[in-house]
Design a protein around this motif. Structure first.
Motif, PDB file in Angstrom:
ATOM      1  N   LEU A  67       0.827  -1.207   0.000  1.00  0.00           N
ATOM      2  CA  LEU A  67       0.000   0.000   0.000  1.00  0.00           C
ATOM      3  C   LEU A  67       0.861   1.256   0.000  1.00  0.00           C
ATOM      4  O   LEU A  67       0.537   2.239  -0.683  1.00  0.00           O
ATOM      5  N   ALA A  68       1.967   1.239   0.741  1.00  0.00           N
ATOM      6  CA  ALA A  68       2.857   2.404   0.781  1.00  0.00           C
ATOM      7  C   ALA A  68       3.441   2.683  -0.600  1.00  0.00           C
ATOM      8  O   ALA A  68       3.521   3.849  -1.025  1.00  0.00           O
ATOM      9  N   ARG A  69       3.871   1.647  -1.319  1.00  0.00           N
ATOM     10  CA  ARG A  69       4.405   1.840  -2.668  1.00  0.00           C
ATOM     11  C   ARG A  69       3.324   2.360  -3.611  1.00  0.00           C
ATOM     12  O   ARG A  69       3.585   3.223  -4.458  1.00  0.00           O
ATOM     13  N   PHE A  70       2.117   1.846  -3.461  1.00  0.00           N
ATOM     14  CA  PHE A  70       1.007   2.296  -4.301  1.00  0.00           C
ATOM     15  C   PHE A  70       0.731   3.777  -4.091  1.00  0.00           C
ATOM     16  O   PHE A  70       0.571   4.546  -5.049  1.00  0.00           O
ATOM     17  N   LYS A  71       0.687   4.198  -2.838  1.00  0.00           N
ATOM     18  CA  LYS A  71       0.391   5.596  -2.537  1.00  0.00           C
ATOM     19  C   LYS A  71       1.532   6.530  -2.931  1.00  0.00           C
ATOM     20  O   LYS A  71       1.304   7.724  -3.177  1.00  0.00           O
ATOM     21  N   ALA A  72       2.748   6.021  -2.976  1.00  0.00           N
ATOM     22  CA  ALA A  72       3.899   6.858  -3.320  1.00  0.00           C
ATOM     23  C   ALA A  72       3.888   7.264  -4.782  1.00  0.00           C
ATOM     24  O   ALA A  72       4.584   8.221  -5.165  1.00  0.00           O
TER      25      ALA A  72
END
Length: 268
Positions: free
Chosen positions: A168-173
């Motif tokens: 999720l963190a990579r997606f939001k970045a």
């Protein structure tokens, strides 16, 4: 295996509660100074770690050493990872909309209302949910199959939490994903891989306490309460009410399991 030491376990309940509330009160003081109550979410994992460590010290000479160390390490790894993740995720952000909405309804002092309704409540929940962590450390006798099954389930839970959070963190970045619904990786198998991970972690820790029927009986409330909060309480329902406003969420929900991981249904 000899009997469960009820007296020693009962004496541990007060210092364990003290550890949980101490973490929350220190966090409250920091939050008031910073004017930011969202940092209480960081204290959640730290509170469980504090309870595990206090119980490890208090149970010396009572429970099996290997089980005491095992349950303390598992709880601390889970709690500290969660705390670090939430701290990183919230860096540079203002107040959490959940707390902003709640505190807007405060009768009188917002800070005192937050103390009663957030910090003290979470301190009590940490103490209650941590009962398997406390009880397991007082079980005499060697580890059994329940403990190894619980450790395996805990590992599954940590995997879903850590991998799901990282995905999720990579997606939001990626700025191209702004406003979009995350539907990749573990998030294509369950809408809440992190909550499902929490579910597995606490049922796993409870299984370790099942090495003793008495410890299991006194601590089964923990995974039941955590399961209710994750599935029907402040976890899944609250987040999905917020996510429902995003374009594409209805379609995502139609093809993706609501909690327990299942193969995604075909897109229509």
């Amino acid at each position: 295996m000899s009997g469960f030491p009820w007296g020693a376990f009962a004496q541990n309940l007060a210092p364990a509660a003290g550890a949980a509330f101490a973490v929350m009160l220190v966090t409250f003081a920091v939050a008031v100074r910073r004017g930011l109550h969202r940092i209480v979410d960081i204290a959640w994992g730290i509170g469980f770690t504090a309870v595990a460590l206090v119980t490890l010290l208090a149970s010396a000479g009572e429970g099996d050493g290997a089980r005491r160390v095992l349950v303390t390490v598992l709880t601390s790894v889970w709690g500290l990872r969660l705390a670090v993740h939430i701290a990183r995720r919230g860096r540079g952000h203002g107040e959490d909309p959940r707390y902003e909405a709640m505190l807007a309804k405060a009768p009188g002092s917002r800070d005192l209302y937050a103390l009663r309704m957030v910090y003290l409540l979470q301190g009590a929940l940490v103490w209650l949910v941590s009962l398997p962590v406390q009880a397991a450390q007082y079980i005499p006798g060697p580890l059994t199959g329940f403990a190894w099954a619980g450790t395996a389930l805990w590992a599954v839970g940590l995997f879903f939490e850590a991998v799901g959070d990282a995905q999720l963190a990579r997606f939001k970045a990626d700025p191209a994903n702004r406003g979009r619904v995350m539907d990749r990786g573990l998030w294509s198998w369950t809408r809440h891989p992190n909550y499902f991970g929490d579910f597995c972690v606490w049922w796993g820790l409870f299984l370790i306490a099942c090495d003793s029927p008495q410890a299991a009986a006194v601590s089964v409330v923990s995974p039941l309460v955590m399961s209710y909060l994750l599935i029907n309480g402040s976890g899944k329902p609250m987040l999905e009410r917020h996510m429902a406003r995003r374009p594409g969420f209805t379609e995502y929900a139609a093809r993706t399991s609501g909690f327990f991981p299942l193969p995604p249904r075909p897109r229509r």
